[in-house]
Design a protein around this motif. Structure first.
Motif, mmCIF file in Angstrom:
data_model
loop_
_atom_site.group_PDB
_atom_site.id
_atom_site.type_symbol
_atom_site.label_atom_id
_atom_site.label_comp_id
_atom_site.label_asym_id
_atom_site.label_seq_id
_atom_site.Cartn_x
_atom_site.Cartn_y
_atom_site.Cartn_z
ATOM 1 N N PRO A 50 35.595 38.984 38.110
ATOM 2 C CA PRO A 50 36.698 38.369 38.867
ATOM 3 C C PRO A 50 38.065 38.627 38.245
ATOM 4 O O PRO A 50 39.036 38.896 38.964
ATOM 5 C CB PRO A 50 36.340 36.874 38.851
ATOM 6 N N LEU A 51 38.141 38.541 36.912
ATOM 7 C CA LEU A 51 39.428 38.748 36.241
ATOM 8 C C LEU A 51 39.891 40.191 36.376
ATOM 9 O O LEU A 51 41.072 40.453 36.656
ATOM 10 C CB LEU A 51 39.313 38.358 34.763
ATOM 11 N N LEU A 52 38.983 41.139 36.218
ATOM 12 C CA LEU A 52 39.352 42.545 36.351
ATOM 13 C C LEU A 52 39.742 42.883 37.782
ATOM 14 O O LEU A 52 40.655 43.676 38.017
ATOM 15 C CB LEU A 52 38.200 43.445 35.894
ATOM 16 N N ARG A 53 39.091 42.246 38.736
ATOM 17 C CA ARG A 53 39.455 42.489 40.134
ATOM 18 C C ARG A 53 40.886 42.012 40.409
ATOM 19 O O ARG A 53 41.633 42.659 41.155
ATOM 20 C CB ARG A 53 38.466 41.789 41.064
ATOM 21 N N SER A 54 41.273 40.887 39.814
ATOM 22 C CA SER A 54 42.637 40.397 40.001
ATOM 23 C C SER A 54 43.650 41.321 39.323
ATOM 24 O O SER A 54 44.764 41.507 39.826
ATOM 25 C CB SER A 54 42.770 38.974 39.452
ATOM 26 N N CYS A 55 43.268 41.931 38.198
ATOM 27 C CA CYS A 55 44.161 42.892 37.539
ATOM 28 C C CYS A 55 44.367 44.130 38.400
ATOM 29 O O CYS A 55 45.437 44.757 38.355
ATOM 30 C CB CYS A 55 43.581 43.319 36.184
ATOM 31 N N LEU A 56 43.353 44.489 39.181
ATOM 32 C CA LEU A 56 43.399 45.709 39.996
ATOM 33 C C LEU A 56 43.871 45.455 41.425
ATOM 34 O O LEU A 56 43.650 46.290 42.306
ATOM 35 C CB LEU A 56 42.014 46.356 40.008
ATOM 36 N N ALA A 57 44.509 44.325 41.641
ATOM 37 C CA ALA A 57 45.072 44.034 42.968
ATOM 38 C C ALA A 57 46.122 45.079 43.323
ATOM 39 O O ALA A 57 46.866 45.551 42.458
ATOM 40 C CB ALA A 57 45.686 42.637 42.975
ATOM 41 N N LYS A 58 46.186 45.444 44.594
ATOM 42 C CA LYS A 58 47.146 46.470 45.017
ATOM 43 C C LYS A 58 48.592 45.995 44.871
ATOM 44 O O LYS A 58 49.477 46.775 44.533
ATOM 45 C CB LYS A 58 46.889 46.858 46.474
ATOM 46 N N SER A 59 48.808 44.710 45.111
ATOM 47 C CA SER A 59 50.161 44.160 45.016
ATOM 48 C C SER A 59 50.431 43.673 43.587
ATOM 49 O O SER A 59 49.642 42.895 43.042
ATOM 50 C CB SER A 59 50.332 42.997 45.989
ATOM 51 N N PRO A 60 51.523 44.103 42.972
ATOM 52 C CA PRO A 60 51.845 43.658 41.610
ATOM 53 C C PRO A 60 51.958 42.141 41.483
ATOM 54 O O PRO A 60 51.616 41.581 40.433
ATOM 55 C CB PRO A 60 53.186 44.339 41.322
ATOM 56 N N THR A 61 52.404 41.472 42.540
ATOM 57 C CA THR A 61 52.604 40.021 42.469
ATOM 58 C C THR A 61 51.290 39.247 42.413
ATOM 59 O O THR A 61 51.275 38.072 42.047
ATOM 60 C CB THR A 61 53.416 39.531 43.676
ATOM 61 N N GLU A 62 50.180 39.892 42.771
ATOM 62 C CA GLU A 62 48.883 39.222 42.773
ATOM 63 C C GLU A 62 48.133 39.390 41.448
ATOM 64 O O GLU A 62 47.049 38.843 41.274
ATOM 65 C CB GLU A 62 48.017 39.758 43.923
ATOM 66 N N ARG A 63 48.700 40.138 40.537
ATOM 67 C CA ARG A 63 48.046 40.356 39.247
ATOM 68 C C ARG A 63 48.464 39.288 38.240
ATOM 69 O O ARG A 63 49.579 38.777 38.308
ATOM 70 C CB ARG A 63 48.409 41.746 38.694
ATOM 71 N N PRO A 64 47.592 38.942 37.296
ATOM 72 C CA PRO A 64 47.973 37.969 36.265
ATOM 73 C C PRO A 64 48.996 38.571 35.316
ATOM 74 O O PRO A 64 49.123 39.797 35.198
ATOM 75 C CB PRO A 64 46.643 37.698 35.543
ATOM 76 N N SER A 65 49.738 37.714 34.624
ATOM 77 C CA SER A 65 50.663 38.193 33.604
ATOM 78 C C SER A 65 49.873 38.599 32.365
ATOM 79 O O SER A 65 48.696 38.259 32.216
ATOM 80 C CB SER A 65 51.670 37.098 33.247
ATOM 81 N N THR A 66 50.506 39.336 31.477
ATOM 82 C CA THR A 66 49.816 39.742 30.257
ATOM 83 C C THR A 66 49.431 38.531 29.412
ATOM 84 O O THR A 66 48.368 38.527 28.771
ATOM 85 C CB THR A 66 50.696 40.688 29.432
ATOM 86 N N LEU A 67 50.259 37.493 29.406
ATOM 87 C CA LEU A 67 49.937 36.291 28.638
ATOM 88 C C LEU A 67 48.734 35.585 29.235
ATOM 89 O O LEU A 67 47.811 35.175 28.508
ATOM 90 C CB LEU A 67 51.144 35.352 28.596
ATOM 91 N N GLN A 68 48.723 35.415 30.558
ATOM 92 C CA GLN A 68 47.565 34.802 31.222
ATOM 93 C C GLN A 68 46.306 35.617 30.967
ATOM 94 O O GLN A 68 45.230 35.061 30.703
ATOM 95 C CB GLN A 68 47.830 34.701 32.728
ATOM 96 N N LEU A 69 46.444 36.924 31.020
ATOM 97 C CA LEU A 69 45.303 37.808 30.821
ATOM 98 C C LEU A 69 44.761 37.674 29.395
ATOM 99 O O LEU A 69 43.543 37.607 29.175
ATOM 100 C CB LEU A 69 45.722 39.249 31.096
ATOM 101 N N SER A 70 45.660 37.605 28.437
ATOM 102 C CA SER A 70 45.245 37.463 27.039
ATOM 103 C C SER A 70 44.464 36.176 26.826
ATOM 104 O O SER A 70 43.399 36.172 26.186
ATOM 105 C CB SER A 70 46.469 37.505 26.124
ATOM 106 N N LEU A 71 44.959 35.057 27.372
ATOM 107 C CA LEU A 71 44.289 33.770 27.195
ATOM 108 C C LEU A 71 42.924 33.755 27.857
ATOM 109 O O LEU A 71 41.938 33.272 27.282
ATOM 110 C CB LEU A 71 45.174 32.651 27.766
#
Length: 352
Positions: free
Chosen positions: A242-263
């Motif tokens: 699920p997390l990787l799918r959100s990173c690979l969203a076509k729209s940049p605004t739908e992706r998590p921030s690097t800080l959110q991703l790190s946590l």
């Protein structure tokens, strides 16, 4: 990292560094293993002779050096020295021992969820520092991540550029690696930190799958899939998908921030590591090597199935001499204490 001997045309000394081996070559130049007089090892990149006179390439090279100088963080190779005015401009960064993520996966296969999440958490934290410096990497991929003994390191800021700067490429021209660059890069739109999040998502999917989530094919096919098709994450551990799918969203605004991703990746890494430990603890013999039965000697009988082995037939466990010594000391101490107690109770006196 694979090393190759220097070629006849390679320089032997650049600046204050003596060159020893080739580490690799790319579109901009050659990377060498070098060292200074103190023995400090560096990865030194030198622009190719045919590009040294090209002002566009000099500008790109200068931007790479500028980006490296501005970044402060443990997940990037530290800049050591540079000369942008040399006939062949060069710069040297701290040498990072260890294979690339690409090579590790190619040699050992896909990594576990815990390994992938731990690497991703460190890289996401490194990207926080990169983006705080106002830099976007733009070419994050498995071959640009080195797995050092101290953790993963991001290298090669050759096409990185400062946030807000104008791109050197024409609209519609993608700069980066097909299958790992973001859709907005393919379309020639402005890149942002979210573009690196997409690339990191594709890189971690590669780590967990052993292949790009957009498969294989020509550059044109790969670019089309990145823009128009969904990534193939079948086979990615459920904890990560699920997390990787959100990173690979076509729209940049739908992706998590690097800080959110790190946590989130830190949480997953810790949870998966605990699960692996508990699984091993609950099945201590699961990973024990299977021993083949000893060959039957002529004239011997095989015990019937289900029968108990006699004590004399059981394999003796190795003697723990340290434990025996400890027990002997305890036995002697207890014996002396008991003896002294009995003597005191009986009013025992020594000879006059």
């Amino acid at each position: 990292m694979a090393m190759m001997r220097l070629r006849r045309e390679d320089p032997r000394v650049v600046g204050a560094f003596r060159l020893h081996r080739r580490l690799g070559a790319g579109g901009m130049g050659v990377v060498y293993l070098g060292s200074d007089r103190r023995g400090q090892r560096v990865a030194l990149k030198v622009i190719r002779p045919d590009l040294a006179e090209d002002q566009e390439f000099r500008s790109r090279f200068a931007r790479e050096v500028s980006a490296a100088r501005r970044i402060r963080g443990g997940c990037t190779a530290r800049l050591v020295a540079a000369d942008l005015d040399a006939t062949r401009p060069w710069f040297a960064t701290q040498y990072v021992p260890g294979p690339s993520l690409h090579d590790k996966v190619m040699e050992e296969g896909a990594l576990s969820a815990a390994e992938t999440a731990a690497i991703g958490a460190a890289l996401a934290e490194g990207l926080v520092a990169v983006h705080e410096a106002g830099v976007v990497h733009r070419d994050l991929k498995p071959s640009n991540i080195l797995l050092s003994p101290k953790g993963p390191r991001i290298i090669d800021f050759g096409i990185a550029w400062a946030t807000g700067a104008s791109t050197l490429t024409h609209v519609g021209t993608a700069v980066g690696s097909p299958g790992f660059l973001a859709p907005e890069q393919v379309r020639g739109q402005p890149v942002t930190p979210a573009s690196d999040v997409f690339s990191l998502g594709a890189t971690l999917a590669y780590s967990a799958l052993g292949d790009s989530p957009f498969g294989q094919g020509s550059s044109e096919v790969m670019l089309y899939r990145v823009v128009h098709e969904e990534p193939q994450l079948r086979g990615v551990p459920a904890a990560l998908a699920p997390l990787l799918r959100s990173c690979l969203a076509k729209s940049p605004t739908e992706r998590p921030s690097t800080l959110q991703l790190s946590l989130r990746l830190k949480e997953i890494a810790a949870r998966e590591a605990r699960g692996a430990t508990q699984s091993t603890a609950s099945h201590p013999r699961a990973n024990a090597p299977v021993r083949a039965p000893a060959p039957r000697q002529p004239g011997t009988r095989t015990a019937p199935a289900g029968s108990r082995t006699r004590p004399a037939q059981r394999a003796r466990r190795p003697v723990d001499r340290k434990l025996l010594r400890q027990r002997l000391v305890v036995f002697i101490t207890v014996t002396l204490l008991v003896a002294l107690g009995v003597a005191a109770a009986q009013g025992c006196q020594g000879p006059l």
